[in-house]
Every structure is written in structure tokens, then in C-alpha cells.
Design a protein around this motif. Structure first.
Motif, mmCIF file in Angstrom:
data_model
loop_
_atom_site.group_PDB
_atom_site.id
_atom_site.type_symbol
_atom_site.label_atom_id
_atom_site.label_comp_id
_atom_site.label_asym_id
_atom_site.label_seq_id
_atom_site.Cartn_x
_atom_site.Cartn_y
_atom_site.Cartn_z
ATOM 1 N N LYS A 118 -8.259 4.065 4.412
ATOM 2 C CA LYS A 118 -8.270 5.218 5.345
ATOM 3 C C LYS A 118 -6.863 5.486 5.877
ATOM 4 C CE LYS A 118 -13.031 5.365 7.009
ATOM 5 N NZ LYS A 118 -13.795 4.287 6.435
ATOM 6 N N ASN A 119 -5.921 5.524 4.954
ATOM 7 C CA ASN A 119 -4.520 5.679 5.319
ATOM 8 C C ASN A 119 -3.768 6.315 4.156
ATOM 9 O OD1 ASN A 119 -1.895 5.428 6.186
ATOM 10 N ND2 ASN A 119 -1.830 3.193 6.105
ATOM 11 N N GLY A 120 -3.519 7.609 4.256
ATOM 12 C CA GLY A 120 -2.772 8.248 3.174
ATOM 13 C C GLY A 120 -2.360 9.666 3.511
ATOM 14 N N GLU A 141 -12.162 17.378 0.415
ATOM 15 C CA GLU A 141 -12.933 16.229 -0.080
ATOM 16 C C GLU A 141 -12.692 14.968 0.730
ATOM 17 O OE1 GLU A 141 -12.994 17.160 -4.903
ATOM 18 O OE2 GLU A 141 -12.455 15.170 -4.220
ATOM 19 N N ILE A 142 -11.460 14.764 1.171
ATOM 20 C CA ILE A 142 -11.106 13.421 1.666
ATOM 21 C C ILE A 142 -10.667 13.376 3.123
ATOM 22 C CG2 ILE A 142 -10.534 12.620 -0.648
ATOM 23 C CD1 ILE A 142 -7.620 12.998 -0.070
ATOM 24 N N GLY A 143 -10.794 14.507 3.819
ATOM 25 C CA GLY A 143 -10.411 14.519 5.238
ATOM 26 C C GLY A 143 -11.142 13.463 6.059
ATOM 27 N N LYS A 144 -12.420 13.277 5.754
ATOM 28 C CA LYS A 144 -13.235 12.302 6.510
ATOM 29 C C LYS A 144 -12.689 10.884 6.375
ATOM 30 C CE LYS A 144 -17.777 14.381 6.751
ATOM 31 N NZ LYS A 144 -18.534 15.028 5.675
ATOM 32 N N LYS A 145 -11.987 10.643 5.289
ATOM 33 C CA LYS A 145 -11.422 9.299 5.047
ATOM 34 C C LYS A 145 -10.011 9.184 5.628
ATOM 35 C CE LYS A 145 -14.829 7.707 2.509
ATOM 36 N NZ LYS A 145 -15.704 6.621 2.956
ATOM 37 N N HIS A 196 0.832 -1.212 0.000
ATOM 38 C CA HIS A 196 0.000 0.000 0.000
ATOM 39 C C HIS A 196 0.867 1.262 0.000
ATOM 40 C CE1 HIS A 196 -2.916 2.995 0.787
ATOM 41 N NE2 HIS A 196 -2.606 3.159 2.055
ATOM 42 N N LEU A 197 0.768 2.037 -1.070
ATOM 43 C CA LEU A 197 1.506 3.309 -1.139
ATOM 44 C C LEU A 197 0.748 4.332 -0.298
ATOM 45 C CD1 LEU A 197 2.397 3.296 -4.947
ATOM 46 C CD2 LEU A 197 4.043 3.265 -3.060
ATOM 47 N N GLU A 198 1.167 4.479 0.949
ATOM 48 C CA GLU A 198 0.421 5.359 1.873
ATOM 49 C C GLU A 198 0.920 6.792 1.854
ATOM 50 O OE1 GLU A 198 1.703 2.827 5.373
ATOM 51 O OE2 GLU A 198 1.875 4.801 6.306
ATOM 52 N N VAL A 199 2.092 7.016 1.258
ATOM 53 C CA VAL A 199 2.623 8.383 1.134
ATOM 54 C C VAL A 199 2.960 8.666 -0.331
ATOM 55 C CG1 VAL A 199 4.639 9.843 1.643
ATOM 56 C CG2 VAL A 199 3.474 8.639 3.491
ATOM 57 N N THR A 212 -1.898 11.176 -8.587
ATOM 58 C CA THR A 212 -2.674 11.099 -7.345
ATOM 59 C C THR A 212 -3.918 10.250 -7.542
ATOM 60 O OG1 THR A 212 -1.878 13.311 -6.806
ATOM 61 C CG2 THR A 212 -3.734 12.479 -5.508
ATOM 62 N N LYS A 213 -4.564 10.414 -8.704
ATOM 63 C CA LYS A 213 -5.814 9.668 -8.936
ATOM 64 C C LYS A 213 -5.584 8.161 -8.870
ATOM 65 C CE LYS A 213 -9.960 9.717 -11.601
ATOM 66 N NZ LYS A 213 -10.417 9.557 -12.962
ATOM 67 N N LEU A 214 -4.443 7.734 -9.390
ATOM 68 C CA LEU A 214 -4.149 6.293 -9.370
ATOM 69 C C LEU A 214 -4.027 5.762 -7.942
ATOM 70 C CD1 LEU A 214 -1.442 5.139 -11.938
ATOM 71 C CD2 LEU A 214 -3.764 4.304 -11.651
ATOM 72 N N LEU A 215 -3.430 6.564 -7.068
ATOM 73 C CA LEU A 215 -3.158 6.074 -5.699
ATOM 74 C C LEU A 215 -4.304 6.330 -4.726
ATOM 75 C CD1 LEU A 215 -0.366 5.698 -6.807
ATOM 76 C CD2 LEU A 215 0.580 6.964 -4.887
ATOM 77 N N LEU A 216 -5.165 7.274 -5.110
ATOM 78 C CA LEU A 216 -6.162 7.784 -4.164
ATOM 79 C C LEU A 216 -7.151 6.723 -3.694
ATOM 80 C CD1 LEU A 216 -6.854 10.439 -2.823
ATOM 81 C CD2 LEU A 216 -8.239 11.048 -4.813
ATOM 82 N N GLN A 217 -7.628 5.920 -4.622
ATOM 83 C CA GLN A 217 -8.678 4.953 -4.255
ATOM 84 C C GLN A 217 -8.230 4.040 -3.111
ATOM 85 O OE1 GLN A 217 -10.072 2.470 -7.440
ATOM 86 N NE2 GLN A 217 -12.037 2.119 -6.443
ATOM 87 N N ASN A 218 -7.015 3.513 -3.229
ATOM 88 C CA ASN A 218 -6.506 2.634 -2.162
ATOM 89 C C ASN A 218 -6.347 3.376 -0.844
ATOM 90 O OD1 ASN A 218 -6.373 0.186 -3.390
ATOM 91 N ND2 ASN A 218 -4.256 0.432 -4.102
ATOM 92 N N MET A 219 -5.875 4.637 -0.930
ATOM 93 C CA MET A 219 -5.725 5.434 0.304
ATOM 94 C C MET A 219 -7.080 5.596 0.985
ATOM 95 S SD MET A 219 -3.130 8.524 -0.726
ATOM 96 C CE MET A 219 -1.385 8.261 -1.083
#
Ligand code: NDP
Length: 243
Positions: free
Chosen positions: A132-134, A171-175, A82-85, A121-128
Motif C-alpha cells: 500500500k505504498n506507491g 483501479e488501485i486508489g483504494k490500495k 521496495h521500489l515505491e516510485v 509497471t506490471k512488474l512493480l505494481l504487485q509490491n506497491m
């Protein structure tokens, strides 16, 4: 468990220092580069000599097919990693007064510095989001904060990236995925080697250009849990030149 980070433009300059620092922080680092394999290999050697680990991944961040093919393939082949960063660092300048600026210099700067953010970013975003880790850190610039003559293309790309940073953070703070930016001033790298340091440092309150390590420290902080309540923020690393 191993932690994975991707740094775009990790072969030289700020990106290289960020790769080395994140490896010291315990990340397995994917070092992206565009063409300079020797320098990218050097980054990886420094990481390994310091007791860290990582690998090289060549792709042009401004080319969506190249990003999807190479980064996409890597992700398919490594579903357990998982690419978290993500550090969106790769960038170029093509300075000119706007009245003389060729279309090509407008387009290449916007593609490399801004469109790249969307593609990678779009490629990695879904997994993050699913995990709930990114943490995403975008390297922007003083030019994108205050404007700079001769850099209409570059300032536009970085200014837009600041706006994208703030919007995506909302958009994604909640996640539990955070998005921040680091805005360097004058940092000693190949990118600004043509600039008159002696002249320019007179206008910098700290009276010198910055080092790549000083930028990497801010990036490391934003990638870490130490910044767990910070998102949508831009941290300037500019010796007091602008705030
Ligand atoms: P350098 O020119 O020293 O290094 C640029 C890096 O980006 C290299 O690793 C290069 O790879 C890579 N790169 C360039 N284009 C692409 C591409 N299309 N795809 C993949 N990788 C690419 O730059 P800096 O270290 O100075 O700059 C890094 C970031 O910091 C940039 O976003 C820049 O705008 C920003 N910045 C820099 C400042 C400074 O004073 N230096 C000030 C403010 C912001 P390769 O080696 O293969 O060419």
C-alpha cells in the motif's frame, strides 16, 4: 528507511533531471537507460556529487523479455528494496506524415512509449499494492492531449498512456497507490533539437521552451506526499501552450 525510485530513460534529457531531483528528494535512484552508458554514468555522477546515491540498470523498456530479465532479476536480488516510485519516462519520436510512415516507425514508437508502461509497471505494481505504498508518474506529451500533425504514432502512444493513467488510478486508489501523468510541451532536450525554437516560441504564451528541471519539479511533486490527494491527473508543463 531508504526510499527507492526507478526512472526509465534516465541517461539524458528529462529523465536525467528527474533522477537528479528525486535523489535530492532522498531517493536511492535506479537509473535505467537503453544504450548510452556514458550518459547514464554521467547522471549517476551528478547524483553522487550532490550527495545522493543510486545505480544503473540497462534494459529496453519496449522489450518484455529484456524488462523481465533485467528488472525482474534486480527485484529478485533485492527483495528488501521496495521500489515505491516509478517514473515511466523513456520515449522516442519517429515523426512522419502517416501516408509515408513505415510500419517499423509506428511499431517502435508504440512499443517504446506505450507497451513499456505495461511491461515495467506490471512488474512493480504487485509490491506497491501489497505494501500500500506507491506512486507512478507517466511522462506523456502535449501531442497526446491535442494531437499533432506528423506525430500520429507518437500522439497515439501518449494519448493511450493518458487513458491508461486515468484507468489504473481508478483501479488501485483504494490500495493507496497513485498514478499521474506529466505532459511536457516543448522542452530543450536532444529529442527536439531539430525543431525551430525561434519560430515555435512565438506561439508559446511564456515565449520560450521549457527546461528539464521545470518538468522534474512537477514529477517530484507527484512522487511526493505533497500531492497525496491527487491521482489520475495530468499536469501540463507547457508554458501555457494548451490547457
Ligand atoms: P531524450 O531523447 O533526450 O532522452 C530519451 C531517454 O530515453 C534517454 O535516456 C534514452 O536512453 C531513453 N530511452 C529511449 N528509448 C529507450 C528504451 N527503449 N529503453 C530504455 N530507455 C530508452 O528525450 P526527452 O528527455 O526529451 O524525453 C523524455 C520523455 O519526455 C519522453 O517520453 C518524451 O516523449 C517526453 N516528452 C518530451 C518532450 C520534449 O520536448 N523534450 C515533450 C513532450 C514529452 P539512451 O540514452 O540509452 O538512448
Amino acid at each position: 528507511m531508504k526510499k527507492y525510485a526507478l526512472v526509465t530513460g534516465g541517461s539524458r534529457g528529462i529523465g536525467k533531471a528527474v533522477c537528479v531531483k528525486l535523489a535530492e528528494d532522498g531517493y536511492y535512484v535506479i537509473v535505467n537507460y537503453k544504450s548510452n552508458k556514458t550518459e547514464a554514468e554521467n547522471t549517476l555522477s551528478v547524483i553522487k556529487n550532490n550527495g545522493g546515491n543510486g545505480e544503473l540498470l540497462k534494459f529496453d523498456v519496449g522489450n518484455p523479455d529484456d524488462v523481465n530479465q533485467n528488472l525482474g532479476n534486480w527485484m529478485e536480488q533485492n527483495p528488501d528494496k521496495h521500489l515505491e516510485v516509478l517514473i515511466n519516462n523513456a520515449g522516442i519520436i519517429r515523426d512522419n506524415l502517416m501516408v509515408f510512415m513505415p510500419d517499423e516507425d509506428w511499431n517502435s514508437v508504440i512499443s517504446t512509449n506505450l507497451h513499456s508502461f505495461f511491461y515495467v509497471t506490471k512488474l512493480l505494481l504487485q509490491n506497491m499494492l501489497i505494501k500500500k505504498n506507491g506512486r507512478i508518474v507517466n511522462i506523456v506529451s502535449l501531442s497526446g492531449q491535442k494531437g499533432q500533425p506528423g506525430q500520429v504514432n507518437y500522439a497515439a502512444s501518449k494519448g493511450a498512456l493518458i487513458a491508461a493513467t486515468k484507468s489504473l488510478a481508478m483501479e488501485i486508489g483504494k490500495k493507496k497507490v497513485r498514478v499521474n501523468a506529466v505532459a511536457p510541451g516543448f522542452i530543450k532536450t536532444d529529442m527536439i533539437e531539430h525543431m525551430p525554437e525561434e519560430e515555435l516560441k512565438k506561439i508559446i504564451p511564456l515565449n520560450r521552451f521549457g527546461t528539464v528541471e521545470e518538468v522534474a519539479e512537477a514529477v517530484s511533486f507527484l512522487a511526493s506526499e505533497k500531492s497525496s490527494y491527487i491521482t489520475g491527473e495530468v499536469i501540463s508543463v507547457n508554458g501555457g501552450l494548451y490547457s
